[in-house]
Design an enzyme around this catalytic site. Structure first.
Site, PDB file in Angstrom:
ATOM      1  N   ASP A 258       0.824  -1.204   0.000  1.00 12.98           N
ATOM      2  CA  ASP A 258       0.000   0.000   0.000  1.00 12.98           C
ATOM      3  C   ASP A 258       0.863   1.260   0.000  1.00 12.98           C
ATOM      4  O   ASP A 258       1.974   1.263   0.540  1.00 12.98           O
ATOM      5  CB  ASP A 258      -0.906  -0.018   1.235  1.00 12.98           C
ATOM      6  CG  ASP A 258      -2.040   0.992   1.128  1.00 12.98           C
ATOM      7  OD1 ASP A 258      -2.350   1.433   0.009  1.00 12.98           O
ATOM      8  OD2 ASP A 258      -2.609   1.338   2.172  1.00 12.98           O
TER       9      ASP A 258
ATOM     10  N   ASN B 116     -10.673  -2.943  -5.943  1.00 13.93           N
ATOM     11  CA  ASN B 116      -9.917  -1.913  -6.677  1.00 13.93           C
ATOM     12  C   ASN B 116     -10.586  -1.548  -8.010  1.00 13.93           C
ATOM     13  O   ASN B 116     -10.264  -0.525  -8.612  1.00 13.93           O
ATOM     14  CB  ASN B 116      -8.466  -2.348  -6.936  1.00 13.93           C
ATOM     15  CG  ASN B 116      -7.584  -2.309  -5.704  1.00 13.93           C
ATOM     16  OD1 ASN B 116      -6.625  -3.080  -5.587  1.00 13.93           O
ATOM     17  ND2 ASN B 116      -7.897  -1.420  -4.762  1.00 13.93           N
TER      18      ASN B 116
HETATM   19  C1  FPP Z   1      -1.772   0.104  -3.457  1.00  9.70           C
HETATM   20  O1  FPP Z   1      -1.348   1.452  -3.430  1.00  9.70           O
HETATM   21  C2  FPP Z   1      -1.223  -0.557  -4.598  1.00  9.70           C
HETATM   22  C3  FPP Z   1      -1.911  -1.111  -5.620  1.00  9.70           C
HETATM   23  C4  FPP Z   1      -3.394  -1.081  -5.721  1.00  9.70           C
HETATM   24  C5  FPP Z   1      -1.239  -1.740  -6.759  1.00  9.70           C
HETATM   25  C6  FPP Z   1      -0.019  -2.583  -6.457  1.00  9.70           C
HETATM   26  C7  FPP Z   1       0.682  -2.753  -7.734  1.00  9.70           C
HETATM   27  C8  FPP Z   1       2.010  -2.769  -7.916  1.00  9.70           C
HETATM   28  C9  FPP Z   1       3.005  -2.720  -6.832  1.00  9.70           C
HETATM   29  C10 FPP Z   1       2.462  -2.800  -9.325  1.00  9.70           C
HETATM   30  C11 FPP Z   1       3.239  -3.985  -9.755  1.00  9.70           C
HETATM   31  C12 FPP Z   1       2.678  -5.263  -9.369  1.00  9.70           C
HETATM   32  C13 FPP Z   1       3.080  -6.452  -9.910  1.00  9.70           C
HETATM   33  C14 FPP Z   1       2.444  -7.709  -9.443  1.00  9.70           C
HETATM   34  C15 FPP Z   1       4.110  -6.551 -10.939  1.00  9.70           C
HETATM   35  P1  FPP Z   1      -2.472   2.566  -3.524  1.00  9.70           P
HETATM   36  O2  FPP Z   1      -2.701   2.917  -4.954  1.00  9.70           O
HETATM   37  O3  FPP Z   1      -3.683   2.114  -2.779  1.00  9.70           O
HETATM   38  O4  FPP Z   1      -1.786   3.778  -2.786  1.00  9.70           O
HETATM   39  P2  FPP Z   1      -2.518   4.868  -1.900  1.00  9.70           P
HETATM   40  O5  FPP Z   1      -3.144   4.153  -0.746  1.00  9.70           O
HETATM   41  O6  FPP Z   1      -1.385   5.749  -1.468  1.00  9.70           O
HETATM   42  O7  FPP Z   1      -3.504   5.552  -2.790  1.00  9.70           O
END
Ligand code: FPP
Length: 234
Positions: free
Chosen positions: A12, A60
């Site tokens: 996250d 998501n």
């Molecule tokens: C959460 O941060 C993250 C995600 C929803 C996506 C995770 C994806 C990756 C790390 C990309 C690569 C993955 C692979 C498997 C190659 P957020 O967007 O919720 O952050 P925030 O809480 O700060 O908004």
């Protein structure tokens, strides 16, 4: 140090990492992808046998179309080449989650990387994509109902251990569950498998959760007294 057999990571904070740097949220996801590659290789070198990561939850899909489609394109790029080092270093890639309503090109890229790494033996990277922990338990229950109806398993044979074989992947329980990015919640991640996980919440946003941060979480794990419901006798 006591190395956990199975680590789960709720990755996250990509969005906030980017926003605080005056960048677009998509830049945060790109940076998160690079971090994941480094962590997978580091975990393998430390002797971790399974790394489960939360790449995209069923919820998501509530994000903007632009962000969802950026993330799907990014995932395809990773499965089609950006995870080459991970594949070459003997890491087997598997997925947990529902297929519906993932795009056909995403499903194809997933199938390709699974096929390409299926004989790898060093460790497993379990990517939770279009994943929900409650959905997984519901889906497992439906498979069990079918097996009971078809005489494959008897009702009285069902145990908490063999229930796990009906989950998306038949993996051992999570020993260490890490959540980056300041929030202290499970967000529907691997609920059944986390039943005795040690939980490590860290403020660091995922893109900055690099090798030394993983080492610190393992050190925390090493110092836990895991009693699994019993009482210490010594
Ligand atoms: C959460 O941060 C993250 C995600 C929803 C996506 C995770 C994806 C990756 C790390 C990309 C690569 C993955 C692979 C498997 C190659 P957020 O967007 O919720 O952050 P925030 O809480 O700060 O908004």
């Amino acid at each position: 140090m006591n190395i956990p057999n199975h680590i789960g990571i709720i990755m996250d904070g990509n969005g906030r990492w980017a926003t605080e740097r005056g960048k677009k949220r998509s830049e945060g996801h790109k940076a998160g992808g690079k971090t994941l590659e480094k962590l997978a290789l580091h975990a393998k070198n430390l002797g971790v046998k399974i790394l489960s990561v939360y790449a995209f939850s069923t919820d998501n899909f509530k994000r903007s179309d632009e962000e969802v489609s950026f993330l799907m394109d990014l995932l395809i790029q990773y499965f089609n080449g950006k995870l080459n080092r991970v594949c070459e270093e003997g890491i087997k890639i598997v997925f947990s989650g529902r297929k519906e309503p993932l795009r056909k090109d995403v499903l194809e890229a997933m199938e390709n990387i699974v096929e390409r790494t299926k004989d790898n033996k060093e460790c497993i990277l379990n990517i939770c994509l279009n994943y929900g922990g409650q959905e997984e338990i519901v889906d497992a229950s439906l498979k069990i109902a079918d097996d009971i109806n078809n005489g494959i398993i008897k009702k009285e044979e069902l145990t908490r251990e063999n229930f796990m074989k009906y989950l998306y992947q038949d993996l051992p329980p999570i020993d260490l569950l890490i959540r980056t990015g300041k929030e202290h919640r499970l967000s529907n991640f691997m609920l059944y498998q986390s039943f005795y996980a040690e939980i490590y919440f860290v403020d660091t946003y995922f893109p900055d959760f690099l090798e030394t941060e993983l080492d610190k979480s393992i050190e925390y794990f090493s110092n836990r007294d895991r009693r699994f419901g019993s009482v210490k006798t010594n």
